[in-house]
Scaffold this active site. Sequence first.
Site, PDB file in Angstrom:
ATOM      1  CE1 TYR A   1      -3.522   2.707   0.597  1.00 50.60           C
ATOM      2  CE2 TYR A   1      -2.280   3.320   2.551  1.00 50.60           C
ATOM      3  CZ  TYR A   1      -3.277   3.586   1.641  1.00 50.60           C
ATOM      4  OH  TYR A   1      -4.031   4.726   1.759  1.00 50.60           O
TER       5      TYR A   1
ATOM      6  CG  ASP B   1       5.806   3.166   0.945  1.00 49.06           C
ATOM      7  OD1 ASP B   1       6.137   3.704   2.020  1.00 49.06           O
ATOM      8  OD2 ASP B   1       4.633   3.125   0.534  1.00 49.06           O
TER       9      ASP B   1
ATOM     10  CE  LYS C   1       1.959   4.408   8.422  1.00 55.59           C
ATOM     11  NZ  LYS C   1       0.588   4.167   8.722  1.00 55.59           N
TER      12      LYS C   1
HETATM   13  N1  PLP Z   1       2.962   3.843   2.443  1.00 58.07           N
HETATM   14  C1  PLP Z   1       2.776   2.924   3.404  1.00 58.07           C
HETATM   15  C2  PLP Z   1       3.665   1.724   3.454  1.00 58.07           C
HETATM   16  C3  PLP Z   1       1.754   3.078   4.346  1.00 58.07           C
HETATM   17  O1  PLP Z   1       1.551   2.145   5.267  1.00 58.07           O
HETATM   18  C4  PLP Z   1       0.939   4.236   4.267  1.00 58.07           C
HETATM   19  C5  PLP Z   1      -0.145   4.436   5.236  1.00 58.07           C
HETATM   20  O2  PLP Z   1      -0.444   3.631   6.069  1.00 58.07           O
HETATM   21  C6  PLP Z   1       1.182   5.163   3.257  1.00 58.07           C
HETATM   22  C7  PLP Z   1       2.203   4.940   2.359  1.00 58.07           C
HETATM   23  C8  PLP Z   1       0.350   6.392   3.148  1.00 58.07           C
HETATM   24  O3  PLP Z   1       0.683   7.274   4.173  1.00 58.07           O
HETATM   25  P1  PLP Z   1      -0.380   8.359   4.703  1.00 58.07           P
HETATM   26  O4  PLP Z   1      -1.477   7.596   5.332  1.00 58.07           O
HETATM   27  O5  PLP Z   1       0.418   9.207   5.641  1.00 58.07           O
HETATM   28  O6  PLP Z   1      -0.830   9.107   3.486  1.00 58.07           O
END
Ligand code: PLP
Length: 429
Positions: free
Chosen positions: A145, A243, A271
């Site tokens: 994700y 990511d 985060k």
């Molecule tokens: N990338 C990963 C691996 C994530 O777990 C998340 C959100 O949980 C995101 C991107 C997106 O981040 P945000 O919720 O701060 O937009």
Amino acid sequence: MTQVCEHHQTLFSRANKVIPGGVNSPIRAWKQVETMPFVPIKGEGDTITDLQGNTYIDYCMSFGALILGHAPQKPLQAAFAAMQNGSTYGLTTEIEVLIAEEIAKRTFCDQVRFVSSGTEALSTMIRLARGFTQKNLIVKFDGNYHGHIDALLEDAGSYAEEIKTGKGSSGVTVSSVRDTISLPYNDEAAVSALFSRPDIASNIALVLLEPVAGNMGVVPASRRFLELLREKTEAVGALLGFDEVISGFRVHPEGACGLYQIDPDLVAYGKIVGGGFPAACIGGRKEIMESLAPLGNVFQAGTLSGNPVALAAGFAALQELQENVYQELARKTALLLDPIEKALEKTPHSLQKVGSMFSFFFYEKAPQTRPQFSPESRALFQKLFRMLLKEGVYFAPAITEAQFISAAHTDEHLLKTREILLRFFRDQS
Ligand code: PLP
């Protein structure tokens, strides 16, 4: 389910009137566990207290943002001090430089650019990769994700698993996913087959993955898989993007890049990097990062980007996150999970963990690629979630989500949780 008091019911029905589904992010509706979410009023260390006065040991930890626990003193004090002088200027401040230097010191990144969410960081990453390489295709992996970006939602994990229409979401057009290819995670043969097609390989801008996936349960990439991606991308002039919105500064002081000792070309952090406030960033080598405006022609901007309050908290959090904290996290993780892992050996269930993130799988063998979350496994997760909640333990509310141990988790709470989990799994066999 816990007792629902009138005030809670009322607040939730008011929320449903003025906020779609009563939530500002769909996973918070606890749909997968068919339970009404509690309303938190206070977080302290490893616990959340709700409107009704119930206190829960928290393993969701704002989906991994709170590695130091709730209301960590140094990040909060830093944010408060920053706020006294105003909360935003629309100009570069010293704290942005300090945290960028800290990230550059810890990681392979020469430069970083701050934004306000992981989604924003990943959308910047795909544009930057395309702008820098002058190529179009984005290769991603099933069950990962990367935020709610049109081009990256197809076959995505987390709540996107629940959306059964369109290209990962209704409203995503065919043209916006035309240049996206999604492959099975950890599948070396699928990657090799794709790169063996010169028409495709020569047009790949970015291969993007969660090096430790945390949105299909916890599923780490194998070292061999990451090495293969590094090799293949280099050979064709594509960029490799990690990511690390979850894994960054969680699985190792340098994140997954440090854990695997593999440097991508671009990385996204979120985060933890905001110390509990909205901040994220993208980082990479200078020659790529300098394609961003104002130096280059890849446009990216944000009114509140690099917000000094959020970054004061993030910088203070990173300063706390020294080797000794990771050692303590490893000890706490072992205290909670080692006996459970042993007990699960004799059951049709399993556990996967990397650093202080973990998840249970209701299969004998923990998966290496996107798991099939069968109706039976979903039902078992729901049973586990509800049982834990009843006993005062809050797990992230979906089978796809990772659970997180923070530096604030006490041995007493970890042991209490361990007993409940051991009992749950004993009762299932
Ligand atoms: N990338 C990963 C691996 C994530 O777990 C998340 C959100 O949980 C995101 C991107 C997106 O981040 P945000 O919720 O701060 O937009």
